[in-house]
Design a protein around this motif. Structure first.
Motif, PDB file in Angstrom:
ATOM      1  N   GLY A 189       0.788  -1.221   0.000  1.00  0.00           N
ATOM      2  CA  GLY A 189       0.000   0.000   0.000  1.00  0.00           C
ATOM      3  C   GLY A 189       0.821   1.271   0.000  1.00  0.00           C
ATOM      4  N   ILE A 190       2.151   1.165   0.055  1.00  0.00           N
ATOM      5  CA  ILE A 190       3.020   2.345   0.068  1.00  0.00           C
ATOM      6  C   ILE A 190       3.716   2.457  -1.280  1.00  0.00           C
ATOM      7  CG2 ILE A 190       4.985   3.464   1.158  1.00  0.00           C
ATOM      8  CD1 ILE A 190       4.276   2.021   3.731  1.00  0.00           C
ATOM      9  N   PRO A 191       3.370   3.465  -2.081  1.00  0.00           N
ATOM     10  CA  PRO A 191       3.944   3.599  -3.436  1.00  0.00           C
ATOM     11  C   PRO A 191       5.361   4.155  -3.401  1.00  0.00           C
ATOM     12  CG  PRO A 191       2.450   5.408  -2.988  1.00  0.00           C
ATOM     13  CD  PRO A 191       2.380   4.511  -1.784  1.00  0.00           C
ATOM     14  N   GLY A 192       6.297   3.362  -2.918  1.00  0.00           N
ATOM     15  CA  GLY A 192       7.666   3.827  -2.741  1.00  0.00           C
ATOM     16  C   GLY A 192       8.367   4.183  -4.031  1.00  0.00           C
ATOM     17  N   ALA A 193       7.918   3.638  -5.166  1.00  0.00           N
ATOM     18  CA  ALA A 193       8.607   3.894  -6.432  1.00  0.00           C
ATOM     19  C   ALA A 193       8.350   5.292  -6.971  1.00  0.00           C
ATOM     20  CB  ALA A 193       8.183   2.858  -7.470  1.00  0.00           C
ATOM     21  N   GLY A 194       7.194   5.881  -6.663  1.00  0.00           N
ATOM     22  CA  GLY A 194       6.863   7.171  -7.238  1.00  0.00           C
ATOM     23  C   GLY A 194       6.810   8.317  -6.253  1.00  0.00           C
ATOM     24  N   LEU A 195       6.602   8.005  -4.978  1.00  0.00           N
ATOM     25  CA  LEU A 195       6.443   9.046  -3.976  1.00  0.00           C
ATOM     26  C   LEU A 195       7.807   9.465  -3.432  1.00  0.00           C
ATOM     27  CD1 LEU A 195       3.911  10.404  -2.784  1.00  0.00           C
ATOM     28  CD2 LEU A 195       4.111   8.856  -0.834  1.00  0.00           C
ATOM     29  N   PRO A 196       8.093  10.774  -3.391  1.00  0.00           N
ATOM     30  CA  PRO A 196       9.363  11.223  -2.817  1.00  0.00           C
ATOM     31  C   PRO A 196       9.521  10.719  -1.381  1.00  0.00           C
ATOM     32  CG  PRO A 196       8.260  13.029  -3.945  1.00  0.00           C
ATOM     33  CD  PRO A 196       7.281  11.894  -3.894  1.00  0.00           C
ATOM     34  N   PRO A 197      10.724  10.372  -0.965  1.00  0.00           N
ATOM     35  CA  PRO A 197      10.935   9.829   0.393  1.00  0.00           C
ATOM     36  C   PRO A 197      10.347  10.698   1.494  1.00  0.00           C
ATOM     37  CG  PRO A 197      12.918   9.566  -0.918  1.00  0.00           C
ATOM     38  CD  PRO A 197      11.970  10.382  -1.755  1.00  0.00           C
ATOM     39  N   ALA A 198      10.375  12.003   1.307  1.00  0.00           N
ATOM     40  CA  ALA A 198       9.867  12.905   2.344  1.00  0.00           C
ATOM     41  C   ALA A 198       8.358  12.771   2.537  1.00  0.00           C
ATOM     42  CB  ALA A 198      10.213  14.348   1.990  1.00  0.00           C
ATOM     43  N   LEU A 199       7.676  12.204   1.541  1.00  0.00           N
ATOM     44  CA  LEU A 199       6.214  12.092   1.627  1.00  0.00           C
ATOM     45  C   LEU A 199       5.752  10.691   2.017  1.00  0.00           C
ATOM     46  CD1 LEU A 199       5.125  14.206  -1.475  1.00  0.00           C
ATOM     47  CD2 LEU A 199       5.206  14.892   0.925  1.00  0.00           C
ATOM     48  N   LEU A 200       6.682   9.776   2.249  1.00  0.00           N
ATOM     49  CA  LEU A 200       6.292   8.421   2.620  1.00  0.00           C
ATOM     50  C   LEU A 200       5.580   8.397   3.969  1.00  0.00           C
ATOM     51  CD1 LEU A 200       9.408   6.356   1.445  1.00  0.00           C
ATOM     52  CD2 LEU A 200       7.165   6.521   0.352  1.00  0.00           C
ATOM     53  N   ARG A 201       6.085   9.130   4.921  1.00  0.00           N
ATOM     54  CA  ARG A 201       5.432   9.153   6.231  1.00  0.00           C
ATOM     55  C   ARG A 201       4.062   9.823   6.160  1.00  0.00           C
ATOM     56  NH1 ARG A 201       8.045  11.208  12.004  1.00  0.00           N
ATOM     57  NH2 ARG A 201       6.154  10.861  13.266  1.00  0.00           N
ATOM     58  N   PHE A 255      -5.827  12.830  -2.355  1.00  0.00           N
ATOM     59  CA  PHE A 255      -5.728  13.144  -3.786  1.00  0.00           C
ATOM     60  C   PHE A 255      -4.374  13.744  -4.125  1.00  0.00           C
ATOM     61  CE2 PHE A 255      -6.043  16.242  -7.228  1.00  0.00           C
ATOM     62  CZ  PHE A 255      -6.583  15.482  -8.252  1.00  0.00           C
ATOM     63  N   ASP A 256      -3.910  14.686  -3.310  1.00  0.00           N
ATOM     64  CA  ASP A 256      -2.640  15.354  -3.599  1.00  0.00           C
ATOM     65  C   ASP A 256      -1.475  14.376  -3.512  1.00  0.00           C
ATOM     66  OD1 ASP A 256      -1.093  17.896  -4.004  1.00  0.00           O
ATOM     67  OD2 ASP A 256      -0.248  17.275  -2.083  1.00  0.00           O
ATOM     68  N   LEU A 257      -1.453  13.537  -2.483  1.00  0.00           N
ATOM     69  CA  LEU A 257      -0.361  12.580  -2.324  1.00  0.00           C
ATOM     70  C   LEU A 257      -0.375  11.535  -3.433  1.00  0.00           C
ATOM     71  CD1 LEU A 257      -0.482  12.081   1.545  1.00  0.00           C
ATOM     72  CD2 LEU A 257       1.414  13.071   0.251  1.00  0.00           C
ATOM     73  N   GLN A 264       0.919  12.257 -11.620  1.00  0.00           N
ATOM     74  CA  GLN A 264      -0.253  12.762 -12.345  1.00  0.00           C
ATOM     75  C   GLN A 264      -0.702  14.093 -11.759  1.00  0.00           C
ATOM     76  OE1 GLN A 264      -2.382  11.396 -14.773  1.00  0.00           O
ATOM     77  NE2 GLN A 264      -1.272   9.511 -15.150  1.00  0.00           N
ATOM     78  N   HIS A 265       0.240  14.816 -11.178  1.00  0.00           N
ATOM     79  CA  HIS A 265      -0.118  16.069 -10.531  1.00  0.00           C
ATOM     80  C   HIS A 265      -0.331  17.158 -11.572  1.00  0.00           C
ATOM     81  CE1 HIS A 265      -0.076  19.343  -7.582  1.00  0.00           C
ATOM     82  NE2 HIS A 265      -0.317  18.410  -6.694  1.00  0.00           N
ATOM     83  N   PRO A 266      -1.377  17.997 -11.424  1.00  0.00           N
ATOM     84  CA  PRO A 266      -1.658  19.037 -12.419  1.00  0.00           C
ATOM     85  C   PRO A 266      -0.488  19.973 -12.676  1.00  0.00           C
ATOM     86  CG  PRO A 266      -3.506  18.799 -10.919  1.00  0.00           C
ATOM     87  CD  PRO A 266      -2.405  17.918 -10.384  1.00  0.00           C
ATOM     88  N   GLU A 267       0.372  20.180 -11.679  1.00  0.00           N
ATOM     89  CA  GLU A 267       1.494  21.104 -11.862  1.00  0.00           C
ATOM     90  C   GLU A 267       2.686  20.446 -12.528  1.00  0.00           C
ATOM     91  OE1 GLU A 267      -0.384  21.240  -8.912  1.00  0.00           O
ATOM     92  OE2 GLU A 267      -1.342  22.933  -9.922  1.00  0.00           O
TER      93      GLU A 267
END
Length: 316
Positions: A189-201, A255-257, A264-267
């Motif tokens: 359930g933790i998308p470690g491949a795409g999520l920056p390390p700072a956002l894992l927690r 949604f943001d995370l 797939q972030h709009p920015e």
């Protein structure tokens, strides 16, 4: 020069050639796949059945098609008591591409075969399986065999998942989301491949809060997401790609995370057209089409029914 020396040299050259072909097999496969014109019939099926594709800019539609070709060149689709027709082939490949469209060049390295069965089935589960049950039956599963994996999909459920683009259910996307989840080595359930390390927690914290709400019956996320963290990730992928505006409205932090995890972030502006990664774009495109539909027009979902007898009520 002795005969034995010539024979040994010939054997060595043959072995080197075999080794070279082995090392370059993937490159040759990719070149061959991309050199093949994308079938016009497939493009028509995509436009009729895959709203995500239909909402892309032309350049990104081409990239989507190429990703499908690469997936099908690498992955065998096998029908079990059913035919793998063009629609099945197109929808399976589209389901594979949608969750990873924000990752140009992505491949599923351990998946080599998708087994297509006619409908739901019953299967005794094992600890190494990820399954999607429905009333005691299965619609899809990802299973491991030695170091590889294979997927099993219900054709009926696969087609149904693309019939209503806004019902938050797509079994194909669900099963491929499990493989995206596994990109960091485990389906947890933790998308470690795409999520920056700072956002894992922050992701883990949001996931646990959402799971608690689901299990308490205080969430609009499908209750099956409460099964465990792996199923949570797969189910919210379905929600994200089918009702992105509603997910943003009801679960803004999630949604943001998830937008950042899936690139797939709009920015973000990967690819040829800035802004094309806004996951809500296809929905706007679909609704714009609906505005010009008459009650007796063919429904854009491809069911063959009149709009008034199919999706008119849900579009209101």
């Amino acid at each position: 020069m002795s005969l034995s020396y010539l024979l040994a040299s010939a054997v060595l050259l043959a072995l080197l050639l075999v080794f070279y072909r082995y090392l370059t097999a993937d490159q040759r496969r990719r070149r061959a796949a991309l050199a093949t014109p994308f079938p016009v019939a497939w493009r028509t099926l995509l436009a009729e059945h895959v709203a995500f594709y239909d909402g892309l800019a032309d350049a990104d539609k081409t990239r989507f098609e190429q990703a499908m070709q690469l997936f099908l060149a690498r992955t065998r689709l096998t029908g079990i008591q059913t035919e793998v027709d063009d629609l099945t082939r197109v929808l399976t490949a589209a389901a594979a591409v949608i969750p990873v469209f924000g990752f140009p060049g992505w491949e599923y390295p351990t998946l080599h075969e998708v087994l297509i069965v006619p409908d739901a089935w019953q299967l005794e589960t094992r600890p190494d399986q990820e399954v999607r049950p429905l009333q005691g039956t299965l619609l899809g599963s990802v299973q491991r065999f030695q170091n590889d994996q294979y997927m099993r999909l219900s054709r009926a459920a696969l087609v149904q998942g693309f019939t209503d683009a806004e019902d938050k259910h797509n079994v194909g996307v669900h099963e491929f989301a499990h493989l995206v989840d596994e990109a960091d080595g485990q389906i947890d359930g933790i998308p470690g491949a795409g999520l920056p390390p700072a956002l894992l927690r922050p992701w883990a914290e949001v996931m646990q809060r959402e799971l608690a709400a689901i299990r308490a019956g205080h969430s609009d996320i499908d209750s099956y997401a409460g099964t465990n963290e792996a199923e949570f990730f797969a189910v919210v992928n379905e929600y994200f790609f089918e009702r992105p505006e509603k997910l943003q409205e009801n679960h803004p932090e999630l949604f943001d995370l998830l937008s950042q995890a899936l690139h797939q972030h709009p920015e973000q502006t990967l690819g040829a057209s800035p802004g094309h990664l806004d996951p809500r774009q296809w929905l706007r495109q679909l609704r714009a089409k609906k505005k010009v539909l008459g009650r007796n027009s063919p429904c854009p979902c491809g069911s063959g029914k009149k709009y008034k007898d199919c999706h008119l009520a849900s579009a209101a």
